[in-house]
Design a protein around this motif. Structure first.
Motif, PDB file in Angstrom:
ATOM      1  N   ARG A 124       6.104 -15.379  80.589  1.00 13.26           N
ATOM      2  CA  ARG A 124       4.931 -14.867  81.300  1.00 13.26           C
ATOM      3  C   ARG A 124       4.581 -15.877  82.402  1.00 13.26           C
ATOM      4  NH1 ARG A 124       2.873 -10.352  81.253  1.00 13.26           N
ATOM      5  NH2 ARG A 124       0.665  -9.834  81.372  1.00 13.26           N
ATOM      6  N   ILE A 126       3.201 -17.068  86.481  1.00  8.17           N
ATOM      7  CA  ILE A 126       2.124 -16.867  87.457  1.00  8.17           C
ATOM      8  C   ILE A 126       2.746 -16.422  88.774  1.00  8.17           C
ATOM      9  CG2 ILE A 126       0.366 -18.074  88.826  1.00  8.17           C
ATOM     10  CD1 ILE A 126      -0.131 -19.855  86.332  1.00  8.17           C
ATOM     11  N   TYR A 141      -1.735 -21.999  83.183  1.00  8.51           N
ATOM     12  CA  TYR A 141      -2.567 -20.848  82.795  1.00  8.51           C
ATOM     13  C   TYR A 141      -4.039 -21.220  82.936  1.00  8.51           C
ATOM     14  CZ  TYR A 141       1.743 -19.037  80.698  1.00  8.51           C
ATOM     15  OH  TYR A 141       3.026 -18.602  80.497  1.00  8.51           O
ATOM     16  N   LEU A 144      -6.048 -20.700  86.209  1.00  7.82           N
ATOM     17  CA  LEU A 144      -6.468 -19.345  86.617  1.00  7.82           C
ATOM     18  C   LEU A 144      -7.942 -19.097  86.326  1.00  7.82           C
ATOM     19  CD1 LEU A 144      -3.331 -17.348  85.383  1.00  7.82           C
ATOM     20  CD2 LEU A 144      -3.785 -18.300  87.657  1.00  7.82           C
ATOM     21  N   SER A 155      -5.184  -8.550  86.639  1.00 11.03           N
ATOM     22  CA  SER A 155      -4.412  -8.515  85.399  1.00 11.03           C
ATOM     23  C   SER A 155      -4.378  -7.110  84.827  1.00 11.03           C
ATOM     24  CB  SER A 155      -5.064  -9.443  84.372  1.00 11.03           C
ATOM     25  OG  SER A 155      -4.417  -9.326  83.124  1.00 11.03           O
ATOM     26  N   ASN A 163      -0.621  -9.673  76.903  1.00  8.45           N
ATOM     27  CA  ASN A 163      -1.739 -10.598  77.100  1.00  8.45           C
ATOM     28  C   ASN A 163      -2.269 -11.130  75.769  1.00  8.45           C
ATOM     29  OD1 ASN A 163      -1.730 -10.695  79.851  1.00  8.45           O
ATOM     30  ND2 ASN A 163      -3.240  -9.057  80.132  1.00  8.45           N
ATOM     31  N   ASP A 198       2.245  -4.817  84.794  1.00  8.83           N
ATOM     32  CA  ASP A 198       2.530  -6.068  85.506  1.00  8.83           C
ATOM     33  C   ASP A 198       3.021  -5.813  86.931  1.00  8.83           C
ATOM     34  OD1 ASP A 198       1.818  -7.389  83.211  1.00  8.83           O
ATOM     35  OD2 ASP A 198       3.814  -8.174  82.750  1.00  8.83           O
ATOM     36  N   THR A 213      -1.766 -13.401  89.773  1.00  7.81           N
ATOM     37  CA  THR A 213      -1.697 -12.631  88.532  1.00  7.81           C
ATOM     38  C   THR A 213      -0.709 -13.299  87.563  1.00  7.81           C
ATOM     39  OG1 THR A 213      -1.397 -10.410  87.600  1.00  7.81           O
ATOM     40  CG2 THR A 213       0.191 -11.082  89.272  1.00  7.81           C
ATOM     41  N   ILE A 214      -0.576 -12.707  86.383  1.00  5.55           N
ATOM     42  CA  ILE A 214       0.465 -13.153  85.460  1.00  5.55           C
ATOM     43  C   ILE A 214       1.359 -11.953  85.157  1.00  5.55           C
ATOM     44  CG2 ILE A 214      -0.407 -15.192  84.245  1.00  5.55           C
ATOM     45  CD1 ILE A 214      -2.028 -13.476  82.465  1.00  5.55           C
ATOM     46  N   SER A 215       2.655 -12.229  85.017  1.00  2.00           N
ATOM     47  CA  SER A 215       3.603 -11.123  84.823  1.00  2.00           C
ATOM     48  C   SER A 215       4.778 -11.566  83.972  1.00  2.00           C
ATOM     49  CB  SER A 215       4.125 -10.658  86.186  1.00  2.00           C
ATOM     50  OG  SER A 215       5.236  -9.788  86.025  1.00  2.00           O
ATOM     51  N   PRO A 243       4.387 -21.698  84.515  1.00  3.23           N
ATOM     52  CA  PRO A 243       3.150 -22.383  84.124  1.00  3.23           C
ATOM     53  C   PRO A 243       3.383 -23.479  83.084  1.00  3.23           C
ATOM     54  CG  PRO A 243       2.937 -19.982  83.936  1.00  3.23           C
ATOM     55  CD  PRO A 243       4.392 -20.295  84.125  1.00  3.23           C
ATOM     56  N   THR A 250       5.947 -22.867  79.398  1.00  5.34           N
ATOM     57  CA  THR A 250       5.623 -21.480  79.731  1.00  5.34           C
ATOM     58  C   THR A 250       5.717 -20.583  78.496  1.00  5.34           C
ATOM     59  OG1 THR A 250       6.454 -21.784  81.982  1.00  5.34           O
ATOM     60  CG2 THR A 250       6.350 -19.512  81.170  1.00  5.34           C
TER      61      THR A 250
END
Ligand SMILES: [Fe+2]
Length: 338
Positions: A124, A126, A141, A144, A155, A163, A198, A213-215, A243, A250
């Motif tokens: 996941r 950034i 993370y 953010l 998000s 999540n 995402d 965002t996060i994906s 991240p 991560t």
């Protein structure tokens, strides 16, 4: 006496038939939603002669179905994405323990449990808009939630398993109080209420509707490998960050599965699980769906994954992500991250 011998002979005969049938069919309940998996399954049939009857549905529907079918379920193997979902199947007592030297030697210990196994990982990451946000400001993370990013964070829903699993990892590393503070910070930074998947977030970031965002990585890689001009533009506008490289690493999640306790074709089921850890199958995960193989050192040909580069992954055992899942939902709810 004569009748008894006949009856026994009859039973022996039908057991042999059952065994023969066992060799040839596998009933697979799969929640993996990737077209590229077709080849993965075809290859298994080619190698083993075992035909796969596949039932595909949404993750939670399949779990319900297996539960409702109970002892009569035809399902041999359940495949799904997200560690927390696999853990739910475990908690419901749906999986049978599988002892396989091959699975133990091929899959790292933090990516398997006694009754379910990870076959691929995804991270996941950034994703930020290079014109709107500085890379230095979004390295973790935790960043953010910084007020610096007010009005910039987008998000998908806080109740989505991806999540929830990330939040579970944050709780495991930082504790519940800090995790809630983090969630409140994210909510305060929302550019818009959570919606979409995402890929929608990445596109919104590229379009400037959001800054960051996060994906999951395979969504990023899918856009990277696309020839569509709009996808090329999207990738030009965004940067991707691994991240928490200086701390716990991560967050990674998995896709995986296990054999069901009620499986009618247990031998075929174990064969299939072992097949998923084979070099061939592992390459399908990497080349087809842009996921990382769980088998260490396997060579694969995926330019998008290559260009994302190497990273330090969170070493938290995937089985333990599930421990915090309920808490993760409570924390998101309390913080107003819907
Ligand atoms: Fe997904």
């Amino acid at each position: 006496m004569g009748t008894l011998i006949l009856a026994l002979a009859g039973a022996g005969f039908s057991a042999t038939l059952a065994q023969a049938a066992e060799e040839k069919v596998l009933n697979l309940y799969s929640a993996r939603h990737y077209q590229t998996d077709e080849k993965l399954y075809e290859n298994f049939t080619k190698q083993t002669g075992i035909k796969i009857n596949r039932i595909e549905a949404k993750e939670d529907e399949l779990l319900e179905r297996i539960k409702n079918e109970g002892a009569n379920s035809p399902a041999d193997v359940f495949l799904t994405v997200d560690a927390a979902r696999l853990a739910v199947a475990h908690e419901l007592g749906l999986f049978a323990p599988v002892k396989s030297k091959l699975l133990e030697s091929r899959i790292p210990a933090n990516l398997r449990t006694d009754d379910w196994f990870s076959f691929s990982t995804r991270a996941r990451v950034i994703v930020y808009n290079k014109a709107a946000v500085k890379a230095a400001d979004v390295q973790n993370y935790e960043d953010l939630a910084d007020p610096k990013l007010k009005g910039k964070f987008c998000s998908r829903s806080g109740s989505h398993p991806y999540n929830l699993s990330l939040m579970s990892a944050i709780i495991a590393h930082q504790g519940e109080a800090k995790a809630e503070q983090w969630a409140r910070g994210l909510v305060a930074n929302f550019a818009r209420a959570p919606k979409g998947g995402d890929t929608d977030q990445i596109k919104a970031v590229a379009a400037g509707e959001c800054g960051v965002t996060i994906s999951n990585t395979y969504y990023v890689a899918r856009i990277m490998r696309s020839d569509k001009p709009e996808d090329k533009k999207t990738m030009e506008a965004v940067g991707v960050i691994w991240p928490n490289q200086k701390s716990y690493g991560t967050h990674i999640n998995v896709s995986g599965g296990g054999m069901l306790k009620t499986a009618p074709h247990k031998e075929a089921a174990v064969k299939f699980l072992e097949y998923l850890a084979s070099d061939d199958a592992q390459r399908y995960f990497a080349d087809g769906n842009n996921e990382w193989p769980v088998v260490a050192g396997l060579k694969f040909a995926n330019p998008a994954l290559d260009s994302l580069g190497k990273f330090k992954a969170d070493a938290l055992p995937v089985g333990s992500l599930a421990m915090y899942r309920t808490k993760a939902q409570v924390v998101f709810d309390r913080a107003g991250f819907r």
